[in-house]
Design an enzyme around this catalytic site. Structure first.
Site, PDB file in Angstrom:
ATOM      1  N   ASN A  62       0.832  -1.212   0.000  1.00 37.35           N
ATOM      2  CA  ASN A  62       0.000   0.000   0.000  1.00 37.35           C
ATOM      3  C   ASN A  62       0.867   1.262   0.000  1.00 37.35           C
ATOM      4  O   ASN A  62       0.351   2.353   0.176  1.00 37.35           O
ATOM      5  CB  ASN A  62      -0.898   0.046   1.242  1.00 37.35           C
ATOM      6  CG  ASN A  62      -1.869  -1.108   1.291  1.00 37.35           C
ATOM      7  OD1 ASN A  62      -2.365  -1.547   0.269  1.00 37.35           O
ATOM      8  ND2 ASN A  62      -2.129  -1.603   2.486  1.00 37.35           N
ATOM      9  N   HIS A 115     -14.981  -1.422   3.086  1.00 33.64           N
ATOM     10  CA  HIS A 115     -13.953  -2.092   3.893  1.00 33.64           C
ATOM     11  C   HIS A 115     -14.528  -2.684   5.188  1.00 33.64           C
ATOM     12  O   HIS A 115     -15.487  -2.148   5.760  1.00 33.64           O
ATOM     13  CB  HIS A 115     -12.898  -1.037   4.245  1.00 33.64           C
ATOM     14  CG  HIS A 115     -11.644  -1.584   4.847  1.00 33.64           C
ATOM     15  ND1 HIS A 115     -11.378  -1.504   6.195  1.00 33.64           N
ATOM     16  CD2 HIS A 115     -10.576  -2.202   4.281  1.00 33.64           C
ATOM     17  CE1 HIS A 115     -10.199  -2.046   6.427  1.00 33.64           C
ATOM     18  NE2 HIS A 115      -9.679  -2.464   5.288  1.00 33.64           N
ATOM     19  N   GLU A 160     -16.562   4.005  -0.246  1.00 34.57           N
ATOM     20  CA  GLU A 160     -15.159   4.322  -0.462  1.00 34.57           C
ATOM     21  C   GLU A 160     -15.097   5.116  -1.749  1.00 34.57           C
ATOM     22  O   GLU A 160     -16.023   5.050  -2.574  1.00 34.57           O
ATOM     23  CB  GLU A 160     -14.335   3.032  -0.606  1.00 34.57           C
ATOM     24  CG  GLU A 160     -14.117   2.338   0.712  1.00 34.57           C
ATOM     25  CD  GLU A 160     -13.392   1.002   0.581  1.00 34.57           C
ATOM     26  OE1 GLU A 160     -12.411   0.921  -0.173  1.00 34.57           O
ATOM     27  OE2 GLU A 160     -13.820   0.057   1.255  1.00 34.57           O
ATOM     28  N   SER A 184     -10.858  -1.330  -3.159  1.00 36.45           N
ATOM     29  CA  SER A 184      -9.596  -2.072  -3.162  1.00 36.45           C
ATOM     30  C   SER A 184      -9.673  -3.436  -3.836  1.00 36.45           C
ATOM     31  O   SER A 184      -8.651  -4.074  -4.016  1.00 36.45           O
ATOM     32  CB  SER A 184      -9.099  -2.251  -1.745  1.00 36.45           C
ATOM     33  OG  SER A 184      -9.951  -3.134  -1.057  1.00 36.45           O
ATOM     34  N   ASP A 214     -14.683   7.268   2.332  1.00 36.72           N
ATOM     35  CA  ASP A 214     -13.379   6.793   2.799  1.00 36.72           C
ATOM     36  C   ASP A 214     -12.403   6.801   1.616  1.00 36.72           C
ATOM     37  O   ASP A 214     -12.597   6.076   0.639  1.00 36.72           O
ATOM     38  CB  ASP A 214     -13.550   5.378   3.373  1.00 36.72           C
ATOM     39  CG  ASP A 214     -12.257   4.792   3.937  1.00 36.72           C
ATOM     40  OD1 ASP A 214     -11.171   5.278   3.579  1.00 36.72           O
ATOM     41  OD2 ASP A 214     -12.343   3.829   4.722  1.00 36.72           O
ATOM     42  N   HIS A 267      -7.464   4.532  -0.126  1.00 37.91           N
ATOM     43  CA  HIS A 267      -6.590   4.122  -1.235  1.00 37.91           C
ATOM     44  C   HIS A 267      -6.286   5.266  -2.196  1.00 37.91           C
ATOM     45  O   HIS A 267      -5.506   5.093  -3.121  1.00 37.91           O
ATOM     46  CB  HIS A 267      -7.234   2.979  -2.018  1.00 37.91           C
ATOM     47  CG  HIS A 267      -7.389   1.744  -1.207  1.00 37.91           C
ATOM     48  ND1 HIS A 267      -6.321   0.934  -0.880  1.00 37.91           N
ATOM     49  CD2 HIS A 267      -8.467   1.208  -0.595  1.00 37.91           C
ATOM     50  CE1 HIS A 267      -6.749  -0.065  -0.130  1.00 37.91           C
ATOM     51  NE2 HIS A 267      -8.049   0.086   0.071  1.00 37.91           N
ATOM     52  N   LYS A 324      -1.137   4.230   4.163  1.00 38.96           N
ATOM     53  CA  LYS A 324      -0.918   3.739   2.802  1.00 38.96           C
ATOM     54  C   LYS A 324       0.037   4.705   2.071  1.00 38.96           C
ATOM     55  O   LYS A 324       1.210   4.730   2.409  1.00 38.96           O
ATOM     56  CB  LYS A 324      -2.263   3.522   2.133  1.00 38.96           C
ATOM     57  CG  LYS A 324      -2.985   2.364   2.863  1.00 38.96           C
ATOM     58  CD  LYS A 324      -4.323   1.992   2.294  1.00 38.96           C
ATOM     59  CE  LYS A 324      -4.803   0.695   2.939  1.00 38.96           C
ATOM     60  NZ  LYS A 324      -6.063   0.818   3.652  1.00 38.96           N
TER      61      LYS A 324
END
Ligand SMILES: *Cc1c(COP(=O)(O)O)cnc(C)c1O
Length: 398
Positions: free
Chosen positions: A51, A139, A183, A187, A213, A216, A247
């Site tokens: 990450n 997540h 998100e 991911s 969120d 990533h 990350k």
């Protein structure tokens, strides 16, 4: 008498045996790190499961530069307390002000990790008269937060905003508040949410909060690295904009960008914030050091983008067409095949892992590649060559 009643440990031992028999026993993998490489069992492999998206965590210059700052010299290695007691060092508030300023928003609040953020915010804000509507693929930390909140919830199909709209229409009048949770960059498929679409849905009603969120995406997307919200130019439309430092930012911790009312409310009610020792001020100083430099990493962001396009192109029809980012699925199909492919790639020097059901739908077992900005085009090309050699030779070399 049943053995399980004599020794309470026995049942756990039994369950571990079941996991081992079905090939699902997990163990902590032994490894050493050398920048973008992983050393394992005497073998050096390119880390395609990292990450560390900007390649900053092992960057020796950045580290040396930080260690030469007064903050690195003086900030303590422990806050020794929750921020509500004696753990509120000035460096936290300095970073919060900087984050709020970067996003041109009222306030920000720091947390010890993304897990703390996601398991704390929803339980603090949601009650029985709140409906949580979450994307099916959010997540695990968000799922845990939803369950902990005890609030009613429904999960809409991944990025299916028509279903979300129907759920809103159906439930709008039954709840005091509705919180939509997503998100920005997912991911598993590396695909991206349409944040403007979500903002439009939210604005159709007076009592909806939007929670996004960006774990990533922070650092790697947007002109100044502020994530998908910056890229889609909608930072101001998001009520709770969460990001993490573990990350791309090569540190530890998380933040939420929100209004000062929500910030005060979280400070008063959010249990992971109230009942856990705050991160070391030293760590926050490092995060701050990296945060201040995020706008400067445009070359890294561009490199990550071009490496991703290269791999996505090569994986057309195998998952490459799904991804819109540096996270790329290589869909193999059945789990045993997927495990074998990942093993082969590791033997060839590419550290990657299979992702199987129930994490992903049945028949879509995949290898998940995550690229980092310190990789070379030649390394991606070698990976592509390995994938296709394997395809043609049908594992002859086994
Ligand atoms: C990694 C991740 C988290 C957890 O963040 P940590 O700081 O590692 O606890 C939360 N949300 C998403 C979407 C993540 O990918």
């Amino acid at each position: 008498m049943d053995k399980r009643m004599i020794n309470p440990i026995y049942k756990y031992e039994e369950r571990l045996c079941v996991l081992a028999t079905s090939g699902n026993l997990r163990e902590l993998p032994e490894m050493e790190h050398q920048g973008k490489w992983i050393l394992h069992a005497g073998k050096r492999m390119l880390n395609l499961s990292s990450n560390d998206y900007l390649g900053l965590s092992g960057n020796p210059e950045l580290r040396a530069e930080f260690l030469a700052t007064p903050a690195a010299r003086w900030e303590p290695f422990s806050s020794s307390s929750s921020r509500l007691l004696t753990g509120n060092f000035p460096v936290y508030e300095a970073l919060e002000r900087e984050i709020a300023r970067s996003f041109e928003r009222e306030t920000a609040l720091l947390f010890n990790s993304g897990y703390h953020a996601n398991t704390g915010i929803l339980p603090a804000l949601a009650d029985k008269r709140t409906l949580i509507l979450a994307d099916k693929w959010v997540h695990a930390s968000i799922i845990d937060g939803i369950l902990l909140s005890g609030a009613p919830f429904q999960r809409y199909r991944h990025n299916d905003y028509e279903q979300l709209e129907r759920l809103l229409r159906k439930n709008a009048t039954d709840y005091e508040t509705i919180i939509i949770v997503t998100e920005s960059l997912f991911s598993m498929d590396g695909d991206v949410a349409d944040l403007w679409r979500l903002i439009a849905l939210k604005r159709a009603y007076p009592h909806i909060l939007l929670y996004v969120d960006e774990a990533h995406a922070i650092g790697v997307r947007g002109e100044r690295g502020l994530g998908i919200a910056e890229e889609q130019d909608c930072i101001q439309g998001i009520d709770l904009l969460v990001g993490t430092f573990g990350k791309a930012l090569a540190s530890m911790g998380a933040y939420v960008v929100c209004s000062s009312v929500l910030r005060s409310y979280l400070i008063n009610t959010m249990r992971p914030l109230i009942f856990s020792t705050a991160l070391p001020p030293f760590q926050i100083a490092w995060t701050r050091f990296v945060w201040e430099r995020i706008p400067e990493f445009s070359a890294e962001r561009e490199r990550l983008r071009s490496l991703s396009v290269r791999l996505a192109h090569a994986l057309q029809g195998k998952g490459g067409e799904i991804s819109q980012s540096h996270i790329l699925p290589f869909i193999v199909g059945e789990s045993p095949d997927c495990v074998l492919k990942a093993e082969e790639l590791r033997r060839k020097g590419f550290y990657c892992l299979p992702v199987r059901p129930p994490t992903v739908p049945k028949g879509t077992s995949r290898i998940r590649f995550s690229l980092t900005a310190n990789m070379e085009e030649a390394e991606i090309d070698a990976l592509i060559a390995s994938i296709y050699v394997m395809d043609n030779s049908k594992r002859k070399e086994l």
